[in-house]
Motif scaffolding. Structure first.
Motif, PDB file in Angstrom:
ATOM      1  N   UNK A   3       0.755  -1.068  -0.141  1.00 44.65           N
ATOM      2  CA  UNK A   3      -0.067  -0.095  -0.209  1.00 44.65           C
ATOM      3  C   UNK A   3       0.996   1.187   0.089  1.00 44.65           C
ATOM      4  N   UNK A   4       0.393   2.398  -0.637  1.00 45.60           N
ATOM      5  CA  UNK A   4       1.056   3.378  -0.656  1.00 45.60           C
ATOM      6  C   UNK A   4       0.049   4.519  -0.273  1.00 45.60           C
ATOM      7  N   UNK A   5       0.208   5.494   0.821  1.00 46.58           N
ATOM      8  CA  UNK A   5      -0.713   6.360   1.520  1.00 46.58           C
ATOM      9  C   UNK A   5      -0.367   7.870   1.024  1.00 46.58           C
ATOM     10  N   UNK A   6      -1.099   8.422   0.783  1.00 47.05           N
ATOM     11  CA  UNK A   6      -1.081   9.857   0.318  1.00 47.05           C
ATOM     12  C   UNK A   6      -2.382  10.578   0.124  1.00 47.05           C
ATOM     13  N   UNK A   7      -2.854  11.433  -0.762  1.00 41.95           N
ATOM     14  CA  UNK A   7      -4.146  12.158  -0.754  1.00 41.95           C
ATOM     15  C   UNK A   7      -4.826  10.963  -1.091  1.00 41.95           C
ATOM     16  N   UNK A   8      -4.458  10.042  -1.899  1.00 36.89           N
ATOM     17  CA  UNK A   8      -5.227   8.634  -2.665  1.00 36.89           C
ATOM     18  C   UNK A   8      -4.659   7.637  -1.639  1.00 36.89           C
ATOM     19  N   UNK A  57      -1.274  -4.982 -10.570  1.00 33.71           N
ATOM     20  CA  UNK A  57      -2.437  -4.141 -10.682  1.00 33.71           C
ATOM     21  C   UNK A  57      -2.574  -3.060  -9.476  1.00 33.71           C
ATOM     22  N   UNK A  58      -3.097  -1.809  -9.813  1.00 35.88           N
ATOM     23  CA  UNK A  58      -3.148  -0.873  -8.719  1.00 35.88           C
ATOM     24  C   UNK A  58      -4.618  -0.509  -8.465  1.00 35.88           C
ATOM     25  N   UNK A  59      -4.938  -0.812  -7.289  1.00 37.46           N
ATOM     26  CA  UNK A  59      -6.238  -0.045  -7.305  1.00 37.46           C
ATOM     27  C   UNK A  59      -6.176   1.292  -6.369  1.00 37.46           C
ATOM     28  N   UNK A  60      -6.823   2.211  -6.692  1.00 38.77           N
ATOM     29  CA  UNK A  60      -6.643   3.686  -6.195  1.00 38.77           C
ATOM     30  C   UNK A  60      -8.162   3.967  -5.722  1.00 38.77           C
TER      31      UNK A  60
END
Length: 581
Positions: free
Chosen positions: A508-513, A574-577
Motif C-alpha cells: 500500500x501507498x498512502x497519500x492524498x489517495x 494491478x493498482x487499485x486507487x
C-alpha cells in the motif's frame, strides 16, 4: 327448587351464546391479522426473488452495447454478424436468458442467440414492437409481452447501440420467469405481478397470465392489438374479485398484500388463504369460551350447593353430612373433568407451537443450506486441528503434562474463534444488498480478504501493509472493495499454477489517495490483451466470461477511484486507487 334454577340456567345460556358470538368475532379478527402477516411475509420474499432474477439480466444489455462485434454487425458486416451469433448463443446458454438478439435501425434482427433453430429471429422485423421504438427514442426500454415467434411470454430488456451521434440499432434480452413462477407455486396462496393497467405478467397460476384484474379501456386494448403485446386476442378477465383487503377466487376468500414490483408501474400481489386461519382462530376461541362457561357453571354449582346445604341443615345433621358427601363427590368429578379439559387445551396449544417452530426451523435450515458448501471447505482444517489437539490433550493429561494440555485447549479456543470469523465473513460477503458508499479501514478489508481467499492463496500471499497503513480509512463499501481484491488475488493464484515458488504480494501507498498494489511472479498478461484487458468479455482463460476485471474496475470508479494494470518486472501487477476518508 326447579323454578329457582330456571333463571340461572337462562343466564348461563345467554352467557354462553354471548361468549360464542364474541369468540367468533375475535377469531375472525385474529384470522385476518394472521393471514395479513403471512401474505406480507410471502410477498416480501417473492419481491426479493423477482428483483434478484431481474438484476442478473439487466446487466447484459449494458455490457453488450459496448461489445465490438455488435456495432460491426449492425453496420452490415457479415463476418461480425456470424461471430455475434455464436457469442449471443454462448451468453444465452450461460445466463439462462430465453433469447438475445440485435436489431438494426429498421428493426430487422441481424444476429440472435437462436440462429441455429428453425424459429430463429434472424431476418425477422420487430419495428412494430414498443420496446424497439422506445429504446430507439429514449435509449432503453422494458416490456412484458408474448413472443410473436416462440409464443412464450417474457420481459424484453432493450438497449440502444450508439456510435458517436449515430444510432446503429438495439440490443434485446428476453427473460422468462419459469423458475420464479415454479417457486411461487410451491408457496401457500397465489402470487402475481401486474402492470400499470392491471394485466397479470408473472404468476404462479399459468392460466392467469396476461389476464386482467380489472377491465382495460378502449385505447389500451387497441394498442395491445396493434403491438401484439398479449397476442392476437385481447386480455380476458382473471377469475378474481377484490373486496378491499380481501379477494375471492372460486368462492374461496383470501387476504391480499400488495408491494411495488421491480418493473415499471408494476405491483406484486400475494393472496393468502383466509379459511385455514379462520379454522385455527375459531378453535382457540371455542376452547376459551368453553373454559369460561365451565368456570361460570362451576361457580353457579357451588352457589346452588351452598343453598341446598343451608336447607338440609334444617333437616338434620345426619342428612346434612350425607348430602355434603354426595355434593363433594359431584364437585370433585366436575373439577376433574375441568382439569382434563384444561390439560387437553394446553397440550393442543403446545402441539401447535411445536409445529410452528418446526416450520420456522425448516425455513432457517433451507437458508443455511445455501452457504454450507462454501463454509465447509474453509472450516475443514480448523476442525481437523481441533480434533487432533483434543486427542493429544487427553494423552497429555494421562501423562500429567497439565501445562501443555492447557496450551492445547487455548489453541482450540483460538481455532473456534477463527471458525466463527470465517462463517460470519462468508455470510456477509454472500449477502446481496444495495450498493452503499461509506468509509472503512484498509485493515478490515484485508482481514476480510484473508478469510475469503482460502488456504492455498493465503500460503502464497505476502502482505507488506504496515500497521499504520492498515488503520487508514478509505471511501467505499467494505464488501465491494473486498470483491475487487478477491478477484485480483484469485486471478494471480491462477497464474501461479504449478509454480512451487509462486508468490502474491500486496503493498500500500498512502497519500492524498490510497493505492493498493497486487502483484505476482506468474506468467504475466499476454501483450495482445493489454489494451482491452478491462473490456467486457475479454479473458485469457479458455472458460472465462471476461467480466471480472471489468466489474472490479467499475466498482473502484463508483467510489471515486480506479483500477489499472501497471508495469512489472515479473508476472502481473494491478493498482487499485481509492479516496482517503
Amino acid at each position: 327448587m326447579t323454578r329457582k334454577l330456571v333463571w340461572p340456567l337462562l343466564c348461563l345460556t345467554l352467557l354462553g351464546l354471548t361468549l360464542a358470538l364474541l369468540g367468533i368475532r375475535w377469531a375472525s379478527g385474529q384470522a385476518r391479522t394472521a393471514a395479513d402477516e403471512s401474505a406480507l411475509s410471502l410477498a416480501q420474499g417473492h419481491v426479493g426473488l423477482l428483483t434478484s432474477e431481474l438484476q442478473k439480466f439487466r446487466l447484459l444489455p449494458l455490457v453488450l452495447v459496448d461489445y465490438p462485434d455488435v456495432a460491426q454487425a449492425l453496420g452490415n458486416d457479415a463476418a461480425a454478424a456470424t461471430r455475434l451469433n455464436n457469442t449471443l448463443e454462448l451468453f444465452a446458454r450461460r445466463t439462462d436468458a430465453a433469447a438475445i438478439y440485435a436489431l438494426d435501425r429498421g428493426g430487422r434482427a441481424v444476429a440472435a442467440s437462436n440462429w441455429r433453430l428453425p424459429t430463429s429471429f434472424v431476418g425477422q422485423n420487430y419495428a412494430f414492437r414498443p420496446y424497439f421504438a422506445e429504446a430507439m427514442r429514449n435509449g432503453a426500454s422494458e416490456l412484458f409481452a408474448l413472443g410473436t415467434v416462440s409464443g412464450r411470454p417474457g420481459l424484453y430488456l432493450a438497449r440502444r447501440v450508439d456510435a458517436g451521434r449515430h444510432v446503429l440499432g438495439v440490443v434485446v434480452v428476453k427473460v422468462e420467469f419459469d423458475r420464479v413462477e415454479a417457486t411461487w407455486r410451491r408457496a401457500a396462496g397465489i402470487s402475481l405481478v401486474t402492470d400499470a393497467h392491471g394485466v397479470v405478467l408473472v404468476t404462479g397460476v399459468p392460466a392467469w397470465r396476461f389476464r386482467t384484474t380489472h377491465p382495460l379501456d378502449a385505447a389500451t386494448l387497441a394498442e395491445t392489438r396493434r403491438t401484439l403485446q398479449f397476442g392476437h386476442s385481447p386480455p380476458a378477465a382473471a377469475p378474481i374479485a377484490f373486496d378491499g383487503a380481501e379477494a375471492v377466487v372460486d368462492d374461496a376468500r383470501y387476504r391480499v398484500a400488495t408491494l411495488p414490483a421491480p418493473v415499471a408501474g408494476g405491483r406484486l400481489l400475494h393472496l393468502s388463504p383466509l379459511e385455514p386461519a379462520l379454522v385455527a382462530a375459531r378453535s382457540r376461541a371455542l376452547l376459551w369460551a368453553l373454559g369460561t362457561l365451565l368456570v361460570v357453571g362451576s361457580a353457579g354449582g357451588l352457589a346452588i350447593r351452598a343453598a341446598e346445604t343451608r336447607r338440609l341443615q334444617r333437616v338434620g345433621r345426619e342428612a346434612l353430612e350425607l348430602e355434603v358427601v354426595r355434593r363433594t363427590a359431584e364437585l370433585s368429578a366436575a373439577n376433574s373433568e375441568l382439569t382434563i379439559l384444561s390439560e387437553d387445551r394446553l397440550a393442543a396449544d403446545l402441539r401447535y407451537r411445536e409445529a410452528r417452530e418446526e416450520l420456522a426451523q425448516a425455513n432457517r435450515l433451507g437458508s443455511i443450506g445455501q452457504i454450507t458448501a462454501g463454509v465447509a471447505h474453509e472450516i475443514n482444517q480448523p476442525v481437523a486441528a481441533i480434533r487432533t489437539l483434543a486427542e493429544n490433550g487427553g494423552v497429555l493429561l494421562d501423562r500429567g503434562r497439565i501445562e501443555t494440555a492447557r496450551e492445547n485447549l487455548a489453541h482450540i479456543v483460538g481455532l473456534t474463534e477463527r471458525i466463527g470469523a470465517i462463517t460470519a465473513e462468508l455470510r456477509a460477503f454472500a449477502r446481496r444488498k444495495a450498493p452503499a458508499t461509506g468509509t472503512t479501514e484498509l485493515g478490515a478489508v484485508l482481514d476480510g480478504l484473508m478469510l475469503l481467499i482460502g488456504a492455498p492463496a493465503r500460503r502464497a500471499l505476502d502482505s507488506r501493509v504496515s500497521a499504520e497503513q492498515r488503520g487508514v480509512r478509505i471511501v467505499g463499501d467494505r464488501i465491494r472493495i473486498e470483491q475487487i481484491l478477491v478477484n485480483l488475488v484469485t486471478n494471480a493464484l491462477d497464474s501461479l499454477a504449478n509454480r512451487p515458488d509462486g508468490r502474491i504480494t500486496i503493498a500500500a501507498t498512502i497519500g492524498e489517495m490510497v493505492q493498493v498494489r497486487v502483484s505476482d511472479n506468474g506468467g504475466g498478461i499476454d501483450p495482445v490483451l493489454t489494451d482491452t484487458l478491462f473490456s467486457p468479455f475479454v479473458s485469457s482463460k479458455a472458460d472465462g466470461l471476461g467480466l471480472g476485471l471489468a466489474i472490479a474496475q467499475t466498482i473502484a470508479r463508483e467510489f471515486g477511484g480506479d483500477l489499472i494494470l501497471v508495469d512489472s518486472e515479473a508476472g502481473a501487477a494491478f493498482v487499485m486507487t481509492l479516496q482517503r476518508a
